[in-house]
Each structure stands twice: as C-alpha cells, then as structure tokens.
Design a protein around this motif. Sequence first.
Motif, PDB file in Angstrom:
ATOM      1  N   VAL A 152      41.110  42.388  42.353  1.00 29.65           N
ATOM      2  CA  VAL A 152      40.462  42.722  40.890  1.00 29.65           C
ATOM      3  C   VAL A 152      39.049  42.093  40.962  1.00 29.65           C
ATOM      4  N   TYR A 153      38.959  40.746  41.503  1.00 26.67           N
ATOM      5  CA  TYR A 153      37.589  40.139  41.499  1.00 26.67           C
ATOM      6  C   TYR A 153      36.646  40.947  42.172  1.00 26.67           C
ATOM      7  N   GLU A 154      37.129  41.602  43.595  1.00 26.52           N
ATOM      8  CA  GLU A 154      36.108  42.485  44.448  1.00 26.52           C
ATOM      9  C   GLU A 154      35.850  43.762  43.619  1.00 26.52           C
ATOM     10  N   LEU A 155      36.728  44.497  42.924  1.00 27.57           N
ATOM     11  CA  LEU A 155      36.668  45.810  42.276  1.00 27.57           C
ATOM     12  C   LEU A 155      35.530  45.290  41.000  1.00 27.57           C
ATOM     13  N   ILE A 156      35.861  44.231  40.389  1.00 29.28           N
ATOM     14  CA  ILE A 156      34.796  43.920  39.273  1.00 29.28           C
ATOM     15  C   ILE A 156      33.396  43.674  39.790  1.00 29.28           C
ATOM     16  N   ARG A 157      33.339  42.844  40.701  1.00 29.28           N
ATOM     17  CA  ARG A 157      32.217  42.625  41.281  1.00 29.28           C
ATOM     18  C   ARG A 157      31.340  43.689  41.960  1.00 29.28           C
TER      19      ARG A 157
END
Length: 163
Positions: A152-157
């Motif tokens: 989720v972190y990577e996607l939002i980043r």
Amino acid sequence: MYKLLLDIDALIKISKAEFLDSVAENFNVAVTEEVYYETVIEGKKGFYQDADNIDKLVQSGKIKIRIGRGYRKKKKPKQSFGIGEASVLQAYQKGSLIVTDDLSFTAYMEKEQIKSISSAHLLLALVKKKKVKKDKARYCLEKLRYLIRKEVYELIRKDIEGD
C-alpha cells in the motif's frame, strides 16, 4: 463533501501521520462515542499526544461524535470485531465512507457492500483534490510507512509522485 466515519486504527494513524487537520478541514468527519472514548479518554490516560490533537478537533466541531443511542439499536455485525469497528458498522449510513486499515474489517465490509477507504488512500485523495501539496503528502506518507502494508505504501508513493 464526503462523509467519513473513522475507526480507532485509522484515526490514530491519520493523527500520527499529521494529516488529520487536513482531513477534518476537507471532509465531514465523524467518530462514534466508542472511538472517541478509546482514542481520547483512554489516550489521555496514557499520555498519547494524538489524543490531544483529536480532542482539539472534536472540541472545535471539525470532528463530530455520533451519539450511541442513535446507532446502538442497529444490529451488530455478523462477525466479531473490536468495540470501535462494531460501533462504526452500527453507526454507518449510506452515503458515507468508513475509514479503516483493518484487512478483515475491510473484507467484511466488501461482503456487506459497505464502502470504505484506507488512511493512505485518503491521503492520496487529498493530494488529487489539491488540498495537500505533494511535499506534505510525502512527509505524511513517510510517517505512515511503518503503520501500513508495504504494498500500500509503495502504491500510494508512486501515485503521489505521478510515476
């Protein structure tokens, strides 16, 4: 303006990541009495800084408290959840979004056709609406980094960066 109903986990994460003020300014935000009790009353007993920030927004009227007598009569969820999630489900009204980062809670809501959003996706929504600048969003996302799933972190980043 979107109506958001926050559970305990999301409320604390959004506060710790320092974008609760932006959420409260740009959305119609509510919490249940149970969520307020756990995050503010119990939080102050534990000297948690986010408890004061949440309470300040409640006292200023930017976050509303849904009173229990209005929703406790509704049936309880078919699955066992914590008091915060259960109260949020009971207080849910069509046209609202529940903000949560709990995977089992999210899966349950999908089965019940209840709309939800994660704290990280809420941050992205603020960026897309141009209510939070990318620099601040990157800062807030870094504070969320170890509180949310890596994917989720990577996607939002990537979405914030426009990659």
